[in-house]
Design a protein around this motif. Sequence first.
Motif, PDB file in Angstrom:
ATOM      1  N   ALA A  13       0.756  -1.200   0.056  1.00  0.00           N
ATOM      2  CA  ALA A  13      -0.171   0.077  -0.119  1.00  0.00           C
ATOM      3  C   ALA A  13       0.919   1.246  -0.029  1.00  0.00           C
ATOM      4  O   ALA A  13       0.603   2.294  -0.723  1.00  0.00           O
ATOM      5  N   PHE A  14       1.907   1.170   0.699  1.00  0.00           N
ATOM      6  CA  PHE A  14       2.902   2.360   0.761  1.00  0.00           C
ATOM      7  C   PHE A  14       3.694   2.391  -0.188  1.00  0.00           C
ATOM      8  O   PHE A  14       3.733   3.642  -1.188  1.00  0.00           O
ATOM      9  N   LEU A  15       3.884   1.261  -1.305  1.00  0.00           N
ATOM     10  CA  LEU A  15       4.593   1.567  -2.427  1.00  0.00           C
ATOM     11  C   LEU A  15       3.560   2.077  -3.372  1.00  0.00           C
ATOM     12  O   LEU A  15       3.954   2.657  -4.435  1.00  0.00           O
ATOM     13  N   ASP A  16       2.276   1.582  -3.539  1.00  0.00           N
ATOM     14  CA  ASP A  16       1.571   2.274  -4.344  1.00  0.00           C
ATOM     15  C   ASP A  16       1.324   3.707  -4.378  1.00  0.00           C
ATOM     16  O   ASP A  16       1.187   4.298  -5.043  1.00  0.00           O
ATOM     17  N   GLN A  17       1.295   4.211  -3.149  1.00  0.00           N
ATOM     18  CA  GLN A  17       1.358   5.782  -2.766  1.00  0.00           C
ATOM     19  C   GLN A  17       2.472   6.379  -3.387  1.00  0.00           C
ATOM     20  O   GLN A  17       2.446   7.226  -3.978  1.00  0.00           O
ATOM     21  N   ALA A  18       3.711   5.581  -3.022  1.00  0.00           N
ATOM     22  CA  ALA A  18       5.062   6.216  -3.391  1.00  0.00           C
ATOM     23  C   ALA A  18       5.067   6.435  -4.806  1.00  0.00           C
ATOM     24  O   ALA A  18       5.789   7.496  -5.432  1.00  0.00           O
ATOM     25  N   SER A  19       4.577   5.513  -5.581  1.00  0.00           N
ATOM     26  CA  SER A  19       4.653   5.514  -6.956  1.00  0.00           C
ATOM     27  C   SER A  19       3.805   6.936  -7.601  1.00  0.00           C
ATOM     28  O   SER A  19       4.226   7.107  -8.700  1.00  0.00           O
ATOM     29  N   ARG A  20       2.916   7.336  -6.697  1.00  0.00           N
ATOM     30  CA  ARG A  20       2.446   8.580  -7.256  1.00  0.00           C
ATOM     31  C   ARG A  20       2.903   9.835  -6.434  1.00  0.00           C
ATOM     32  O   ARG A  20       3.196  11.039  -7.069  1.00  0.00           O
ATOM     33  N   ALA A  21       3.311   9.709  -5.296  1.00  0.00           N
ATOM     34  CA  ALA A  21       3.957  10.996  -4.445  1.00  0.00           C
ATOM     35  C   ALA A  21       5.228  11.030  -4.728  1.00  0.00           C
ATOM     36  O   ALA A  21       5.924  12.345  -4.884  1.00  0.00           O
ATOM     37  N   VAL A  22       6.134  10.034  -4.686  1.00  0.00           N
ATOM     38  CA  VAL A  22       7.529  10.378  -5.210  1.00  0.00           C
ATOM     39  C   VAL A  22       7.881   9.231  -6.728  1.00  0.00           C
ATOM     40  O   VAL A  22       8.762   8.125  -6.409  1.00  0.00           O
ATOM     41  N   PRO A  23       7.296   9.679  -7.686  1.00  0.00           N
ATOM     42  CA  PRO A  23       7.546   8.781  -8.718  1.00  0.00           C
ATOM     43  C   PRO A  23       8.989   8.735  -9.104  1.00  0.00           C
ATOM     44  O   PRO A  23       9.876   9.651  -8.950  1.00  0.00           O
ATOM     45  N   LEU A  24       9.530   7.663  -9.845  1.00  0.00           N
ATOM     46  CA  LEU A  24      10.869   7.589 -10.307  1.00  0.00           C
ATOM     47  C   LEU A  24      10.995   8.256 -11.498  1.00  0.00           C
ATOM     48  O   LEU A  24      10.094   8.046 -12.567  1.00  0.00           O
ATOM     49  N   PRO A  25      11.855   9.481 -11.644  1.00  0.00           N
ATOM     50  CA  PRO A  25      11.892  10.387 -13.024  1.00  0.00           C
ATOM     51  C   PRO A  25      12.448   9.599 -14.048  1.00  0.00           C
ATOM     52  O   PRO A  25      13.238   8.560 -13.841  1.00  0.00           O
ATOM     53  N   GLY A  26      11.838   9.684 -15.417  1.00  0.00           N
ATOM     54  CA  GLY A  26      12.399   8.952 -16.311  1.00  0.00           C
ATOM     55  C   GLY A  26      12.986   9.851 -17.594  1.00  0.00           C
ATOM     56  O   GLY A  26      13.293   9.254 -18.533  1.00  0.00           O
ATOM     57  N   THR A  27      12.833  11.291 -17.361  1.00  0.00           N
ATOM     58  CA  THR A  27      13.541  11.950 -18.287  1.00  0.00           C
ATOM     59  C   THR A  27      14.582  12.943 -17.877  1.00  0.00           C
ATOM     60  O   THR A  27      14.507  13.193 -16.695  1.00  0.00           O
TER      61      THR A  27
END
Length: 203
Positions: free
Chosen positions: A74-88
Amino acid sequence: MAGSKAETEDGTTARRGRPRSAATTAAILQSAYILMATTGLAATTIDAIARHSNVSKMTIYKWWPSREALLIDAFLDQASRAVPLPGTGTAVTRIRRHVTTYVEALQGEFGRVQLAVISECISKAGSAELFYERYLGLRRSKMLETIVAGQQDGSIGANGAPGDLYDAIYGSLFYRYVFGIKPLTSAYARNLVNLVLRPHADA
């Protein structure tokens, strides 16, 4: 946690058998995070999550091997939105952006929930290995790839082991957050990246 489980698109794991419903998975993960953030971990039981998400306990137990695993996912799911891994952007730009976002997130409920989940893993399992396996390992490996790319293209001047450079940055940020030794600011995070990675002037 291998053998009987397979990766899903949202980064969580599921047991073999009937495929998960994406909508049901999202409801469970969102309910778990909301409860952690609003009522605390002690009150975020499987019973409470089942009631909040309107999903049976049997379904939850079928998809997650333990309460701790569900809380981490659940924390990982939130982290994917709150602190996304930058791709550019360049490697240094991506890392600066990520640490700045991470520091900002730590100041709110995200930081409190992260610390609570890690504490839960340690108190229940005796170590934070489960947190590393289901959350930190994935994100750490992605950032290590970014550091390696920067070293290879010359934008990162530091020639230390990528893992050591990563730990120097994120370990320092988390240490300062946990103990509150000095204010944790975006400016400090960016300066820390420059100090550790020694980027070229145009990076």
